[in-house]
Design a protein around this motif. Structure first.
Motif, PDB file in Angstrom:
ATOM      1  N   GLY A 164       0.840  -1.189   0.000  1.00 12.11           N
ATOM      2  CA  GLY A 164       0.000   0.000   0.000  1.00 12.11           C
ATOM      3  C   GLY A 164       0.871   1.234   0.000  1.00 12.11           C
ATOM      4  N   ALA A 165       0.250   2.366  -0.215  1.00 10.87           N
ATOM      5  CA  ALA A 165       0.984   3.629  -0.318  1.00 10.87           C
ATOM      6  C   ALA A 165       1.729   3.950   0.970  1.00 10.87           C
ATOM      7  N   GLY A 166       2.968   4.408   0.837  1.00 11.30           N
ATOM      8  CA  GLY A 166       3.732   4.908   1.971  1.00 11.30           C
ATOM      9  C   GLY A 166       4.605   3.897   2.684  1.00 11.30           C
ATOM     10  N   SER A 167       4.620   2.646   2.241  1.00  9.13           N
ATOM     11  CA  SER A 167       5.421   1.624   2.925  1.00  9.13           C
ATOM     12  C   SER A 167       6.901   1.786   2.591  1.00  9.13           C
ATOM     13  N   PRO A 168       7.784   1.536   3.534  1.00 13.55           N
ATOM     14  CA  PRO A 168       7.568   1.245   4.951  1.00 13.55           C
ATOM     15  C   PRO A 168       7.430   2.534   5.766  1.00 13.55           C
ATOM     16  N   LYS A 169       6.898   2.377   6.964  1.00 16.21           N
ATOM     17  CA  LYS A 169       6.784   3.506   7.891  1.00 16.21           C
ATOM     18  C   LYS A 169       7.351   3.099   9.239  1.00 16.21           C
ATOM     19  N   THR A 170       7.871   4.074   9.952  1.00 16.42           N
ATOM     20  CA  THR A 170       8.379   3.849  11.294  1.00 16.42           C
ATOM     21  C   THR A 170       7.217   3.890  12.278  1.00 16.42           C
ATOM     22  N   VAL A 171       7.163   2.885  13.165  1.00 19.87           N
ATOM     23  CA  VAL A 171       6.135   2.841  14.205  1.00 19.87           C
ATOM     24  C   VAL A 171       6.817   2.624  15.543  1.00 19.87           C
ATOM     25  N   THR A 172       6.168   3.070  16.599  1.00 21.99           N
ATOM     26  CA  THR A 172       6.684   2.881  17.947  1.00 21.99           C
ATOM     27  C   THR A 172       5.757   1.947  18.704  1.00 21.99           C
ATOM     28  N   VAL A 173       6.301   0.819  19.144  1.00 20.94           N
ATOM     29  CA  VAL A 173       5.541  -0.178  19.882  1.00 20.94           C
ATOM     30  C   VAL A 173       5.694   0.097  21.368  1.00 20.94           C
ATOM     31  N   ALA A 174       4.555   0.115  22.066  1.00 21.83           N
ATOM     32  CA  ALA A 174       4.545   0.255  23.520  1.00 21.83           C
ATOM     33  C   ALA A 174       3.461  -0.681  24.061  1.00 21.83           C
ATOM     34  N   SER A 175       3.824  -1.512  25.005  1.00 23.20           N
ATOM     35  CA  SER A 175       2.889  -2.463  25.615  1.00 23.20           C
ATOM     36  C   SER A 175       2.182  -3.310  24.565  1.00 23.20           C
ATOM     37  N   ASN A 176       2.934  -3.789  23.579  1.00 23.84           N
ATOM     38  CA  ASN A 176       2.414  -4.656  22.521  1.00 23.84           C
ATOM     39  C   ASN A 176       1.302  -4.018  21.699  1.00 23.84           C
ATOM     40  N   ALA A 177       1.396  -2.729  21.462  1.00 19.20           N
ATOM     41  CA  ALA A 177       0.419  -2.038  20.622  1.00 19.20           C
ATOM     42  C   ALA A 177       1.090  -0.876  19.901  1.00 19.20           C
ATOM     43  N   PHE A 178       0.559  -0.533  18.727  1.00 18.43           N
ATOM     44  CA  PHE A 178       1.029   0.620  17.981  1.00 18.43           C
ATOM     45  C   PHE A 178      -0.033   0.989  16.955  1.00 18.43           C
ATOM     46  N   THR A 179       0.082   2.212  16.410  1.00 17.21           N
ATOM     47  CA  THR A 179      -0.868   2.694  15.406  1.00 17.21           C
ATOM     48  C   THR A 179      -0.101   3.217  14.205  1.00 17.21           C
ATOM     49  N   LEU A 180      -0.516   2.766  13.025  1.00 19.64           N
ATOM     50  CA  LEU A 180       0.009   3.261  11.754  1.00 19.64           C
ATOM     51  C   LEU A 180      -0.879   4.431  11.363  1.00 19.64           C
ATOM     52  N   THR A 181      -0.296   5.619  11.208  1.00 23.43           N
ATOM     53  CA  THR A 181      -1.077   6.824  10.937  1.00 23.43           C
ATOM     54  C   THR A 181      -0.661   7.457   9.609  1.00 23.43           C
ATOM     55  N   GLY A 182      -1.390   8.496   9.217  1.00 21.20           N
ATOM     56  CA  GLY A 182      -1.051   9.241   8.016  1.00 21.20           C
ATOM     57  C   GLY A 182      -1.471   8.530   6.744  1.00 21.20           C
ATOM     58  N   LEU A 183      -2.526   7.717   6.814  1.00 21.39           N
ATOM     59  CA  LEU A 183      -2.955   6.929   5.662  1.00 21.39           C
ATOM     60  C   LEU A 183      -4.073   7.616   4.888  1.00 21.39           C
ATOM     61  N   SER A 184      -3.988   7.510   3.578  1.00 27.44           N
ATOM     62  CA  SER A 184      -5.076   7.978   2.715  1.00 27.44           C
ATOM     63  C   SER A 184      -6.014   6.802   2.465  1.00 27.44           C
ATOM     64  N   ALA A 185      -7.159   7.080   1.835  1.00 27.25           N
ATOM     65  CA  ALA A 185      -8.087   6.001   1.497  1.00 27.25           C
ATOM     66  C   ALA A 185      -7.372   5.032   0.565  1.00 27.25           C
ATOM     67  N   GLY A 186      -7.606   3.754   0.740  1.00 25.49           N
ATOM     68  CA  GLY A 186      -6.961   2.755  -0.109  1.00 25.49           C
ATOM     69  C   GLY A 186      -6.911   1.414   0.563  1.00 25.49           C
ATOM     70  N   SER A 187      -6.252   0.489  -0.085  1.00 23.16           N
ATOM     71  CA  SER A 187      -6.121  -0.878   0.402  1.00 23.16           C
ATOM     72  C   SER A 187      -4.710  -1.093   0.944  1.00 23.16           C
ATOM     73  N   TYR A 188      -4.623  -1.693   2.108  1.00 27.16           N
ATOM     74  CA  TYR A 188      -3.355  -1.969   2.768  1.00 27.16           C
ATOM     75  C   TYR A 188      -3.360  -3.421   3.227  1.00 27.16           C
ATOM     76  N   SER A 189      -2.249  -4.121   3.030  1.00 23.77           N
ATOM     77  CA  SER A 189      -2.192  -5.533   3.431  1.00 23.77           C
ATOM     78  C   SER A 189      -0.734  -5.962   3.628  1.00 23.77           C
ATOM     79  N   ALA A 190      -0.557  -7.245   3.960  1.00 23.04           N
ATOM     80  CA  ALA A 190       0.763  -7.879   4.120  1.00 23.04           C
ATOM     81  C   ALA A 190       1.667  -7.093   5.079  1.00 23.04           C
ATOM     82  N   PHE A 191       1.153  -6.776   6.249  1.00 20.87           N
ATOM     83  CA  PHE A 191       1.906  -6.039   7.257  1.00 20.87           C
ATOM     84  C   PHE A 191       2.988  -6.931   7.866  1.00 20.87           C
ATOM     85  N   SER A 192       4.199  -6.392   8.027  1.00 20.04           N
ATOM     86  CA  SER A 192       5.257  -7.186   8.664  1.00 20.04           C
ATOM     87  C   SER A 192       6.254  -6.292   9.398  1.00 20.04           C
TER      88      SER A 192
END
Length: 117
Positions: free
Chosen positions: A83-111
């Motif tokens: 999907g658009a914008g890959s890869p992005k830096t994310v910060t994990v805290a307590s086994n959770a994180f949020t990917l932000t700054g996304l436009s409408a579209g399809s996103y998959s195959a997260f790793s």
């Protein structure tokens, strides 16, 4: 080479695998250990989508995907995905994180890769 102190020593820098036939020699005398030791890699991290939110305006870029994870220590990681914008830096805290700054579209195959897993 190991350094013995108070009749103890450690082998460090070992990768996952099976180790056996330990022996150490001092002044011509050899001590043997017949048992084997198996070291395993830590459990692989897992990802799950918790919630999603589309952009709030037409052609907006404030969409997000929130994730939960397991076996992923707190820290900063590169999240790869299709999907658009890959890869992005994310910060994990307590086994959770949020990917932000996304436009409408399809996103998959997260790793995320942590220590080769």
């Amino acid at each position: 080479t190991v350094t013995v102190a108070s009749n103890a020593f450690s082998l460090t820098g070992l990768s996952a695998g099976s180790y056996s036939a330990f022996s150490i020699t001092n002044n011509g005398c050899t001590a043997l250990l017949g048992s084997s030791v198996t070291l395993a890699d830590p459990a692989a991290p897992t990802l799950a989508i918790s919630t999603t939110a589309g952009p709030t305006t037409c052609a907006g870029t404030n969409g997000s995907v929130s994730f939960s994870s397991t076996n992923l220590p707190d820290g900063t990681y590169q999240l790869s995905y299709t999907g658009a914008g890959s890869p992005k830096t994310v910060t994990v805290a307590s086994n959770a994180f949020t990917l932000t700054g996304l436009s409408a579209g399809s996103y998959s195959a997260f790793s995320i890769t942590n220590n080769g897993c």
